[in-house]
Design an enzyme around this catalytic site. Structure first.
Site, PDB file in Angstrom:
ATOM      1  N   SER A  96       0.787  -1.236   0.000  1.00 37.57           N
ATOM      2  CA  SER A  96       0.000   0.000   0.000  1.00 37.57           C
ATOM      3  C   SER A  96       0.820   1.288   0.000  1.00 37.57           C
ATOM      4  O   SER A  96       0.241   2.372  -0.116  1.00 37.57           O
ATOM      5  CB  SER A  96      -0.957   0.021   1.193  1.00 37.57           C
ATOM      6  OG  SER A  96      -2.107  -0.748   0.900  1.00 37.57           O
ATOM      7  N   LYS A 125       0.239   3.834  -2.746  1.00 41.05           N
ATOM      8  CA  LYS A 125      -0.719   4.944  -2.676  1.00 41.05           C
ATOM      9  C   LYS A 125      -0.029   6.308  -2.601  1.00 41.05           C
ATOM     10  O   LYS A 125      -0.642   7.322  -2.935  1.00 41.05           O
ATOM     11  CB  LYS A 125      -1.664   4.751  -1.499  1.00 41.05           C
ATOM     12  CG  LYS A 125      -2.584   3.540  -1.631  1.00 41.05           C
ATOM     13  CD  LYS A 125      -3.524   3.422  -0.445  1.00 41.05           C
ATOM     14  CE  LYS A 125      -4.483   2.246  -0.596  1.00 41.05           C
ATOM     15  NZ  LYS A 125      -3.832   0.935  -0.438  1.00 41.05           N
ATOM     16  N   SER A 164      -5.684   3.967   4.267  1.00 39.09           N
ATOM     17  CA  SER A 164      -5.208   3.049   3.236  1.00 39.09           C
ATOM     18  C   SER A 164      -6.394   2.521   2.426  1.00 39.09           C
ATOM     19  O   SER A 164      -6.594   1.313   2.272  1.00 39.09           O
ATOM     20  CB  SER A 164      -4.428   1.881   3.841  1.00 39.09           C
ATOM     21  OG  SER A 164      -3.644   1.243   2.846  1.00 39.09           O
TER      22      SER A 164
END
Length: 533
Positions: A194, A197, A371
């Protein structure tokens, strides 16, 4: 009204209070012994600090937080002076309020007080500097003392932990100067999970701007009596009674019903249009609780419960689900509809009503703090549209890479396949992640600042709210990343000498996710407590 991006702080109320209690004594001492102008500032804020409830006994958190107080103040100053938090006017509103308080007697701006009243204290000159090489007496950063422990001596043993698997990379950079302080495998591409991102956020902000909003609308064709709900790709559209500041499907129905009644229309054929996006809607990982199908029309991310973040079962067809809810809201407003079906044509020239999302800055902050995979994939497609690419997984990946290249960021060793990091074939480097964070803090790119303000805060917000209970609580701001066998962490921290550092740690081949997470947290904490050379 609650500003959406500040909600994590409300939810973290008790922890914020504990942290305030912990840092108060050391904050007063640290600032009171600083330069004269800081001491004058302390004389103003000390009475306010005295009003806060004091803890009965000292704790490890108090000493840890107190020792890094000066660094925490610098970090706050960096963001404050670098520009607005977001496009909602939050920073502007706070600044206007401060000016009003100052005119009421809090500071001396040249206006004489009423007869017999004591003159207000003079305004303290700036004592904190923004990002960028700082020189002269205003530079409050301290260089590490001669003979200080080399950073490699601190980080190498921590990163050598068996909990971090068979492969790891790491980079630490001085955010003010851009100088790399530590690096191992800096340009080696690993699965980022993640932390992808961060790339998605900076690409979307660069392509669209922090003020950009996504619009959901209704269009009406009088000749056929067809009403079309047109998806604008807003991943935060909500059907809940309490919209919480996000665009409301209920509001759109109310506005649409009013417009139809003005035309004397009380029954329509309802359709929905998702043509803004192209390509497969299902992520390559398949049906998964971490992500709904990526379509241009969805309400509450297709969640089947009242949650707003985290994994949960999603509806099979998010667009149809949103249209059915919309039909129910229209019925409640006096408009009868047919069962909704996909629109057969695009264009829809006559717009009846619209609702718009909060600015992109707020969506980026929510995505990073929680997230949020659904927001990430939507922003990848919106970046694709703004970059002339197809609004698909592949188009989004190409657009993200193109925007990073426009920003002059290092792409060697990288490969993008989605916007969320759920695709295990993604490859990012520690070099790129730290460069993204440094770029977001430079004065030349104020529109990228939401990338920093959206980072989860250790022990307080988002995906870090349950971490750092005995470590650098409040001082580490970082994006987390976790997949099976993959653990990553990238963000900012202030060391004991007052330097704002950006860091990225990526580990692959991990066996125990909790042990790997703990090892990364210890490494970030070591940065906060170190005044290393």
């Amino acid at each position: 009204m609650v500003v959406p991006e500040l909600r994590p702080w409300r939810a973290a109320g008790p922890r914020v209070k504990r942290f305030a209690n912990a840092v108060r004594p050391r904050l007063t001492l640290a600032l009171g012994t600083a330069k004269p102008q800081v001491a004058r500032l302390v004389s103003t804020v000390r009475p306010l600090l005295a009003d806060l409830p004091r803890p009965r006994t000292p704790s490890t958190l108090q000493y840890t937080a107190g020792a890094a107080t000066a660094g925490l103040v610098l970090a706050a100053g960096v963001v404050t002076l670098a520009g607005p938090w977001d496009a909602t006017g939050q920073r502007t509103a706070e600044r206007d309020r401060a000016v009003a308080l100052e005119h009421a007697g809090g500071a001396d701006h040249g206006a004489a007080g009423a007869a017999g009243e004591p003159r207000p204290a003079p305004s303290a000159p700036p004592v904190l500097t923004g990002l960028g090489p700082a020189t002269g007496p205003a530079d409050t950063r301290q260089a590490p003392a001669k003979g200080a422990t080399p950073l490699s001596d601190v980080l190498d043993p921590l990163l050598a932990s068996t909990a971090l698997g068979d492969t790891h990379t790491a980079v630490v950079v001085d955010a003010a100067t851009g100088r790399r302080l530590y690096g191992t495998g800096a340009d080696k591409g690993l699965t980022p999970a993640s932390t992808t991102k961060l790339a998605t956020a900076v690409a979307a902000l660069n392509a669209l701007g922090p003020d950009h909003r996504f619009t959901t609308r209704t269009a009406f064709t009088a000749a056929g009596g067809e009403l079309v709900l047109v998806g604008g790709g807003d991943p935060t559209l909500t059907a809940r009674a309490d919209a919480g500041g996000w665009a409301s499907l209920r509001t759109l129905a109310t506005k649409t019903a009013a417009a139809l009644r003005q035309r004397g229309v009380h029954k329509v054929t309802l359709a929905y249009d998702t043509s803004l996006y192209t390509g497969p809607a299902l992520h390559p990982i398949g049906v998964n609780d971490n992500l709904a199908q990526v379509v241009a029309l969805t309400a509450d991310e297709g969640r089947t419960d009242d949650s707003a973040s985290g994994p949960v079962v999603r509806v099979a067809d998010p667009a149809k689900d949103a249209a059915q809810k919309f039909a129910g809201f229209l019925k409640a407003a006096g408009i009868t509809t047919t069962a909704p079906g996909p629109a057969k044509a695009t264009g829809h020239p006559e717009t009846l009503a619209t609702v718009a999302s909060p600015p992109l800055s707020a969506l980026v902050e929510r995505m990073l703090t929680n997230s949020d995979n659904d927001i990430a994939e939507a922003l990848a497609r919106q970046t694709a549209l703004a970059s002339g690419q197809p609004a698909s997984f592949g188009g989004g990946a190409k657009a993200i890479a193109a925007q990073l290249k426009r920003l002059g960021l290092p792409l060697a060793g990288t490969s993008f396949h989605d916007g969320s990091g759920l695709d295990r074939t993604d490859r990012l480097t520690a070099d790129l992640l730290t460069a993204i964070l440094v770029k977001a803090g430079t004065p030349d790119h104020p529109g990228l600042r939401p990338l920093l303000t959206g980072l989860p805060i250790a022990h307080f917000t988002g995906t870090l709210s349950a971490r750092y209970a005995d470590g650098a609580a409040g001082l580490v701001h970082a994006k987390t990343g976790t997949l099976t066998g993959v653990n990553t962490l990238a963000g900012t921290v202030v060391d004991r000498s007052g330097r704002l550092l950006t860091f990225a740690f990526l580990a692959s081949g991990t066996k125990d996710p909790m042990a790997a997470q703990s090892a990364l947290d210890k490494t970030a904490t070591a940065l906060a407590t170190c005044a290393c050379g």
